[in-house]
Scaffold this motif. Structure first.
Motif, mmCIF file in Angstrom:
data_model
loop_
_atom_site.group_PDB
_atom_site.id
_atom_site.type_symbol
_atom_site.label_atom_id
_atom_site.label_comp_id
_atom_site.label_asym_id
_atom_site.label_seq_id
_atom_site.Cartn_x
_atom_site.Cartn_y
_atom_site.Cartn_z
ATOM 1 N N UNK A 1 -37.753 0.503 -11.088
ATOM 2 C CA UNK A 1 -36.582 -0.017 -9.908
ATOM 3 C C UNK A 1 -36.866 -1.244 -9.448
ATOM 4 N N UNK A 2 -38.012 -1.592 -9.703
ATOM 5 C CA UNK A 2 -38.005 -3.611 -9.878
ATOM 6 C C UNK A 2 -36.832 -4.277 -10.635
ATOM 7 N N UNK A 3 -36.799 -3.669 -11.943
ATOM 8 C CA UNK A 3 -35.812 -4.110 -13.275
ATOM 9 C C UNK A 3 -34.233 -3.715 -12.250
ATOM 10 N N UNK A 4 -33.650 -2.901 -11.920
ATOM 11 C CA UNK A 4 -33.267 -2.449 -11.364
ATOM 12 C C UNK A 4 -32.143 -3.522 -10.026
ATOM 13 N N UNK A 5 -33.624 -4.187 -8.932
ATOM 14 C CA UNK A 5 -33.685 -4.939 -8.036
ATOM 15 C C UNK A 5 -33.618 -6.165 -9.219
ATOM 16 N N UNK A 6 -34.304 -6.396 -10.018
ATOM 17 C CA UNK A 6 -34.129 -7.710 -10.850
ATOM 18 C C UNK A 6 -32.542 -8.115 -10.788
ATOM 19 N N UNK A 7 -31.628 -6.708 -11.845
ATOM 20 C CA UNK A 7 -30.958 -7.151 -12.056
ATOM 21 C C UNK A 7 -29.225 -7.379 -10.584
ATOM 22 N N UNK A 8 -29.472 -7.223 -9.796
ATOM 23 C CA UNK A 8 -28.612 -7.426 -8.835
ATOM 24 C C UNK A 8 -28.511 -7.875 -8.550
ATOM 25 N N UNK A 9 -30.126 -8.823 -8.388
ATOM 26 C CA UNK A 9 -30.493 -10.047 -7.719
ATOM 27 C C UNK A 9 -29.536 -11.485 -9.077
ATOM 28 N N UNK B 1 -27.277 -10.620 -11.020
ATOM 29 C CA UNK B 1 -26.185 -9.991 -10.892
ATOM 30 C C UNK B 1 -24.974 -10.722 -10.000
ATOM 31 N N UNK B 2 -25.503 -10.857 -9.059
ATOM 32 C CA UNK B 2 -25.191 -11.368 -7.627
ATOM 33 C C UNK B 2 -24.949 -12.756 -7.887
ATOM 34 N N UNK B 3 -26.229 -13.397 -7.876
ATOM 35 C CA UNK B 3 -26.367 -15.104 -8.400
ATOM 36 C C UNK B 3 -24.818 -15.037 -9.364
ATOM 37 N N UNK B 4 -25.175 -14.376 -10.498
ATOM 38 C CA UNK B 4 -23.986 -14.766 -11.626
ATOM 39 C C UNK B 4 -22.945 -14.832 -10.925
ATOM 40 N N UNK B 5 -22.271 -14.149 -10.487
ATOM 41 C CA UNK B 5 -20.993 -13.659 -9.994
ATOM 42 C C UNK B 5 -20.823 -14.824 -8.747
ATOM 43 N N UNK B 6 -22.127 -15.339 -8.095
ATOM 44 C CA UNK B 6 -21.488 -16.389 -6.710
ATOM 45 C C UNK B 6 -21.448 -18.004 -7.363
ATOM 46 N N UNK C 1 -38.099 -19.661 -19.120
ATOM 47 C CA UNK C 1 -37.252 -18.127 -20.240
ATOM 48 C C UNK C 1 -36.113 -17.590 -19.874
ATOM 49 N N UNK C 2 -35.532 -17.967 -18.419
ATOM 50 C CA UNK C 2 -34.567 -17.345 -18.482
ATOM 51 C C UNK C 2 -33.145 -17.929 -18.714
ATOM 52 N N UNK C 3 -33.058 -18.881 -19.215
ATOM 53 C CA UNK C 3 -32.618 -19.540 -20.288
ATOM 54 C C UNK C 3 -31.459 -18.603 -21.095
ATOM 55 N N UNK C 4 -32.623 -17.606 -21.804
ATOM 56 C CA UNK C 4 -32.860 -17.150 -22.618
ATOM 57 C C UNK C 4 -31.617 -16.150 -22.382
ATOM 58 N N UNK C 5 -30.893 -15.951 -21.176
ATOM 59 C CA UNK C 5 -29.950 -14.883 -21.502
ATOM 60 C C UNK C 5 -28.277 -15.154 -20.900
ATOM 61 N N UNK C 6 -28.649 -16.895 -21.353
ATOM 62 C CA UNK C 6 -27.006 -17.219 -21.828
ATOM 63 C C UNK C 6 -26.599 -17.362 -22.828
ATOM 64 N N UNK C 7 -25.512 -17.875 -22.977
ATOM 65 C CA UNK C 7 -24.811 -17.282 -24.698
ATOM 66 C C UNK C 7 -25.385 -18.766 -25.135
ATOM 67 N N UNK C 8 -24.897 -18.257 -26.474
ATOM 68 C CA UNK C 8 -25.363 -19.979 -27.526
ATOM 69 C C UNK C 8 -24.652 -20.171 -28.064
ATOM 70 N N UNK C 9 -23.932 -21.581 -27.873
ATOM 71 C CA UNK C 9 -23.060 -22.335 -28.545
ATOM 72 C C UNK C 9 -23.560 -23.062 -29.892
ATOM 73 N N UNK C 10 -22.718 -22.672 -31.112
ATOM 74 C CA UNK C 10 -23.547 -24.130 -32.044
ATOM 75 C C UNK C 10 -24.551 -23.665 -32.813
ATOM 76 N N UNK C 11 -24.937 -24.377 -33.909
ATOM 77 C CA UNK C 11 -25.873 -24.040 -34.405
ATOM 78 C C UNK C 11 -27.171 -24.290 -34.150
#
Length: 241
Positions: A39-47, A49-54, A79-89
């Motif tokens: 349940x905590x993981x689901x709530x974190x994902x919702x938060x 997604x909402x932050x990324x969407x806005x 550490x949360x930066x690891x979720x974002x897309x990497x570009x280049x080598x």
């Protein structure tokens, strides 16, 4: 001893499968705990997604991150930066000490929401160079390869893509020249500590932990070639330079 009446109802596990209330309570707790974590993981994902969407309406920004991956204790807030897309080598960036042996450090370029870029820059303001802000990106646009390659030499002076573009007589960019000067200055300091002895333990340690770099001269009459010729090659057979 535990108070089984404190467990939420209705029960998830049937009591008839256990020989004692304690065994049932332990099984019930494990199931309740798993449900709570999910349940905590689901709530974190919702938060998130909402932050990324806005933030998507405000666009993204390129970010050079050194000391990658962000697995050290001091990097917990990033550490949360690891979720974002990497570009280049992924490029080398020295080494970090783990237990009794060193391991490689790296640097990457990420495309992150602007709020993440500003947070990372603010969080590392006392650790100059760990985070370098790049150009802004429109909401739906992909990073331009040239913008990515413009950030990476700040961590690693000479890239394979740069070498492919070089031709006879090519000159280094101002950023590469500046990075080379910094590396040469660091080597002079190391030599000063070692009292000019090329076989010193200081230079040996630099080689072992991956901090050593040979830097070409940008002008005539430099000493880089002579320095390269004096490297203790017999030390290198057991180590990666």
């Amino acid at each position: 001893m535990c108070d089984v009446t404190a467990l939420p109802g209705p029960a998830i596990v049937a009591a008839g499968d256990f020989s004692s209330p304690a065994q049932w309570a332990d099984a019930e707790f494990q199931h309740q705990w798993q449900r709570y974590v999910l349940d905590c993981c689901d709530r974190l994902e919702e938060v998130l997604e909402a932050a990324t969407g806005s933030d998507a309406e405000d666009g993204r920004q390129l970010l050079l991150v050194t000391g990658w991956p962000l697995t050290r204790e001091r990097d917990a807030e990033l550490a949360y930066l690891a979720q974002y897309e990497q570009h280049g080598p992924v490029v080398p960036f020295g080494a970090r000490q783990r237990s009794y042996s060193p391991e490689p450090d790296h640097a990457v370029v990420l495309a992150v929401p602007q709020f993440a870029a500003q947070h990372a820059a603010e969080h590392t303001r006392d650790n100059k160079g760990q985070i370098v802000l790049g150009p802004d990106l429109p909401p739906s646009a992909s990073p331009v390869a040239q913008d990515v390659l413009a950030l990476l030499p700040g961590a690693y002076p000479y890239l394979a893509a740069v070498a492919e573009q070089d031709c006879a007589g090519a000159q280094p960019t101002p950023l590469v020249t500046k990075a080379r000067e910094a590396r040469r200055s660091a080597r002079r300091s190391a030599r000063a500590r070692a009292r000019g002895e090329p076989g010193s333990i200081d230079i040996y340690n630099d080689l072992v932990v991956g901090k050593y770099s040979w830097v070409p001269d940008d002008g005539q009459g430099g000493s880089a070639a002579a320095e390269m010729a004096s490297l203790p090659v017999h030390w290198l057979k057991d180590w990666t330079l």
